[in-house]
Design an enzyme around this catalytic site. Structure first.
Site, PDB file in Angstrom:
ATOM      1  N   HIS A 130      37.255  38.397  46.306  1.00  9.96           N
ATOM      2  CA  HIS A 130      36.212  39.572  46.117  1.00  9.96           C
ATOM      3  C   HIS A 130      34.780  40.272  47.099  1.00  9.96           C
ATOM      4  O   HIS A 130      34.243  39.517  47.413  1.00  9.96           O
ATOM      5  CB  HIS A 130      35.349  39.035  44.495  1.00  9.96           C
ATOM      6  CG  HIS A 130      34.999  40.635  43.959  1.00  9.96           C
ATOM      7  ND1 HIS A 130      33.784  41.320  44.050  1.00  9.96           N
ATOM      8  CD2 HIS A 130      35.405  41.061  42.727  1.00  9.96           C
ATOM      9  CE1 HIS A 130      34.016  42.207  42.882  1.00  9.96           C
ATOM     10  NE2 HIS A 130      35.239  41.783  41.985  1.00  9.96           N
ATOM     11  N   ASP A 207      32.581  30.486  44.097  1.00 10.29           N
ATOM     12  CA  ASP A 207      33.080  31.727  42.627  1.00 10.29           C
ATOM     13  C   ASP A 207      34.143  31.067  41.968  1.00 10.29           C
ATOM     14  O   ASP A 207      35.211  31.785  41.953  1.00 10.29           O
ATOM     15  CB  ASP A 207      33.475  32.943  43.717  1.00 10.29           C
ATOM     16  CG  ASP A 207      33.851  33.987  42.651  1.00 10.29           C
ATOM     17  OD1 ASP A 207      33.533  34.108  41.603  1.00 10.29           O
ATOM     18  OD2 ASP A 207      33.765  35.867  43.236  1.00 10.29           O
ATOM     19  N   GLN A 210      37.096  34.400  38.338  1.00 14.96           N
ATOM     20  CA  GLN A 210      38.116  34.625  37.728  1.00 14.96           C
ATOM     21  C   GLN A 210      39.185  32.920  36.819  1.00 14.96           C
ATOM     22  O   GLN A 210      40.743  32.716  36.922  1.00 14.96           O
ATOM     23  CB  GLN A 210      39.678  35.327  38.611  1.00 14.96           C
ATOM     24  CG  GLN A 210      38.880  36.354  39.152  1.00 14.96           C
ATOM     25  CD  GLN A 210      39.490  37.219  37.834  1.00 14.96           C
ATOM     26  OE1 GLN A 210      40.225  36.985  37.182  1.00 14.96           O
ATOM     27  NE2 GLN A 210      38.472  38.106  38.285  1.00 14.96           N
ATOM     28  N   LYS A 233      34.684  37.565  31.807  1.00 18.10           N
ATOM     29  CA  LYS A 233      35.973  37.197  32.307  1.00 18.10           C
ATOM     30  C   LYS A 233      36.001  36.085  31.458  1.00 18.10           C
ATOM     31  O   LYS A 233      37.342  35.408  31.520  1.00 18.10           O
ATOM     32  CB  LYS A 233      35.813  37.796  34.091  1.00 18.10           C
ATOM     33  CG  LYS A 233      35.739  38.514  34.126  1.00 18.10           C
ATOM     34  CD  LYS A 233      35.618  38.233  36.213  1.00 18.10           C
ATOM     35  CE  LYS A 233      35.103  40.032  36.734  1.00 18.10           C
ATOM     36  NZ  LYS A 233      36.214  40.715  36.335  1.00 18.10           N
ATOM     37  N   CYS A 371      37.585  45.308  44.433  1.00 18.80           N
ATOM     38  CA  CYS A 371      37.003  45.047  45.187  1.00 18.80           C
ATOM     39  C   CYS A 371      36.585  43.962  46.006  1.00 18.80           C
ATOM     40  O   CYS A 371      36.491  43.196  46.655  1.00 18.80           O
ATOM     41  CB  CYS A 371      35.717  44.771  44.593  1.00 18.80           C
ATOM     42  SG  CYS A 371      35.761  45.790  43.640  1.00 18.80           S
TER      43      CYS A 371
HETATM   44  N1  PMP Z   1      34.367  37.456  41.888  1.00 14.13           N
HETATM   45  C1  PMP Z   1      35.577  37.585  41.712  1.00 14.13           C
HETATM   46  C2  PMP Z   1      36.824  37.116  42.122  1.00 14.13           C
HETATM   47  C3  PMP Z   1      36.116  38.781  40.579  1.00 14.13           C
HETATM   48  O1  PMP Z   1      36.869  39.067  40.026  1.00 14.13           O
HETATM   49  C4  PMP Z   1      34.845  39.731  40.413  1.00 14.13           C
HETATM   50  C5  PMP Z   1      35.058  40.316  39.210  1.00 14.13           C
HETATM   51  N2  PMP Z   1      35.980  41.368  39.460  1.00 14.13           N
HETATM   52  C6  PMP Z   1      33.378  39.097  40.729  1.00 14.13           C
HETATM   53  C7  PMP Z   1      32.936  38.222  41.245  1.00 14.13           C
HETATM   54  C8  PMP Z   1      32.189  39.515  40.108  1.00 14.13           C
HETATM   55  O2  PMP Z   1      31.728  39.902  39.023  1.00 14.13           O
HETATM   56  P1  PMP Z   1      30.871  40.774  38.376  1.00 14.13           P
HETATM   57  O3  PMP Z   1      31.476  41.798  37.939  1.00 14.13           O
HETATM   58  O4  PMP Z   1      31.482  40.461  36.582  1.00 14.13           O
HETATM   59  O5  PMP Z   1      28.934  40.142  38.456  1.00 14.13           O
END
Ligand code: PMP
Length: 413
Positions: A130, A207, A210, A233, A371
């Site tokens: 991401h 990270d 997910q 999430k 993203c």
């Molecule tokens: N890492 C991953 C794998 C994600 O899916 C996301 C959110 N789509 C993020 C980081 C960032 O999370 P946030 O927008 O809640 O800060």
């Protein structure tokens, strides 16, 4: 295989609208089929109740007050920290820093470690990340003169382990890696990557955005230095997230922001700083967010996680099989073990148009680059549609997705 030969028990029986009030509504006159939990999970009633109770009864600023409401708010805020500690099995609440979300957590680590990187040092990420676990490292490398290396993604959506091992050298300093890909749903064998990186002396950053909602997390047994995730999430609110750091690793991070709560004493010219976690939490925190996140942890803890995990995996198999059965649907990263999400395209039809038609049927999926633009570039598609699973999803939801997709194809191609 006919659909009804493959009956999948929902993760939780009769969970739907009783527990997730958003599911009681209709969208464009249709039952809401919410398949966008990877972007944000719907909020369960116990989390809504905890936030409402806090806001209506206990709200005050934390840490500095001696009056009853402030003491209550502080107790709730610190209870939430303890709930999160337990949830990820951290050794101490000092290792749990509340942030705005996974994005801020990852920026905090990349900025901090970036200050220690030297020209020629190497940071390893994957080509599945991401943007939140890619761009902060690009920035850290640009500032320090370090070099960013990428673990390649295979055609089946998995990461190339042998290529990763070849990347490891005395120049490698940091591995920052997703546990589950938000773009493809790939479940990365995170233990293998973290263990190899540790053996080679790298600092490891995971990270977990997910991953946290879909199975137990044990940061100590994983052995990573840092672990980042977001509240929304995992059935909690937006605007709150967590940076877990092994005490020594977290304590070695430079200060993040200056202000109230992160200091011990201040004069006109100097300041001394508080211990962890306060030193990384300047200013009034997101108290109601933390309270909601604590409630989300307790909600997940109240479930039989093994049973839920099994049911989610079965539903994932059903979803993948249903998509793969249709010759006009192309799953991206077909073959990779997946958790929670699957990405696909209908050749000749733009994903945005697919998403718009699905919405007319009450079916919510995410469309776009998720993203993760480099993942789209890797697979040569501008965008995908992504269906992702939450606790409330059932086989009927998947069947409705497939019916709506068939209608979309009919209309658009
Ligand atoms: N890492 C991953 C794998 C994600 O899916 C996301 C959110 N789509 C993020 C980081 C960032 O999370 P946030 O927008 O809640 O800060």
């Amino acid at each position: 295989m006919k659909r009804d030969e493959h009956l999948v028990a929902p993760a939780l029986p009769a969970l739907a609208a009783d527990v997730f009030p958003a599911l009681a509504q209709q969208v464009h006159g249709q039952r809401l089929v919410y398949l966008d939990g990877a972007a944000s999970k719907l909020m369960p009633q116990p989390v809504i109740d905890a936030i409402r109770d806090y806001q209506s009864r206990d709200h005050a600023n934390v840490h500095r007050g001696v009056h009853t409401l402030s003491e209550r708010a502080t107790a709730l805020f610190e209870d939430a920290r303890e709930s999160v500690r337990r949830f990820v099995n951290a050794a101490s609440v000092q290792e749990i820093v509340f942030t705005r979300g996974a994005t801020e957590s990852l920026n905090m680590v990349a900025r901090g470690l970036g200050e220690r990187l030297q020209p020629g040092d190497e940071v390893i990420v994957s080509a599945l990340e991401h943007h939140a676990n890619l761009v902060p490292w690009q920035m850290a490398c640009a500032r320090s003169g370090a070099v960013l290396r990428h673990i390649p993604v295979r055609d089946d959506g998995t990461l190339d382990g042998p290529a990763f091992e070849k990347l490891l050298s005395p120049r490698s300093k940091v591995l920052a890696l997703t546990q589950v890909s938000n773009a493809l749903g790939t479940a990365v064998p995170i233990r293998y990557f973290v263990a190899k990186a540790r053996q080679a002396g790298l600092i490891t950053v995971v990270d977990g955005a997910q991953a946290v909602a879909h199975g137990p997390v044990d940061v100590r047994s994983l052995g990573c230095d840092f672990y980042a995730f977001s509240g929304h999430k995992m059935y909690g609110p937006t605007g709150i997230g967590v940076l877990y750091g092994r005490f020594e690793a977290l304590d070695a991070l430079p200060l993040w922001q200056g202000g109230g709560d992160m200091i011990e004493t201040v004069t006109l010219h100097t300041a001394t700083y508080a211990a962890l976690p306060s030193r990384l939490e300047a200013g009034t925190p997101n108290i109601s967010g933390a309270v909601g996140l604590g409630a989300a942890v307790r909600f997940l803890e109240s479930l039989d996680r093994d049973r839920v995990g099994q049911a989610e995996a079965q539903l994932m198999d059903y979803l993948e099989a249903s998509l793969e059965r249709e010759p006009w649907i192309r799953v991206i990263g077909q073959g990779a073990p997946k958790i929670g999400a699957v990405s696909f395209v209908i050749d000749g039809v733009h994903a945005h148009d697919v998403g718009t038609v699905l919405d007319q049927f009450g079916v919510a999926v995410r469309v776009g680059h998720h993203c993760a633009m480099p993942v789209m570039q890797r697979f040569g598609v501008p965008a995908t549609a992504r269906a992702s699973l939450s606790l409330h999803n059932t086989q009927a939801d998947v069947d409705e997705l497939l019916a709506a997709l068939a209608a979309a194809k009919e209309r658009l191609s």
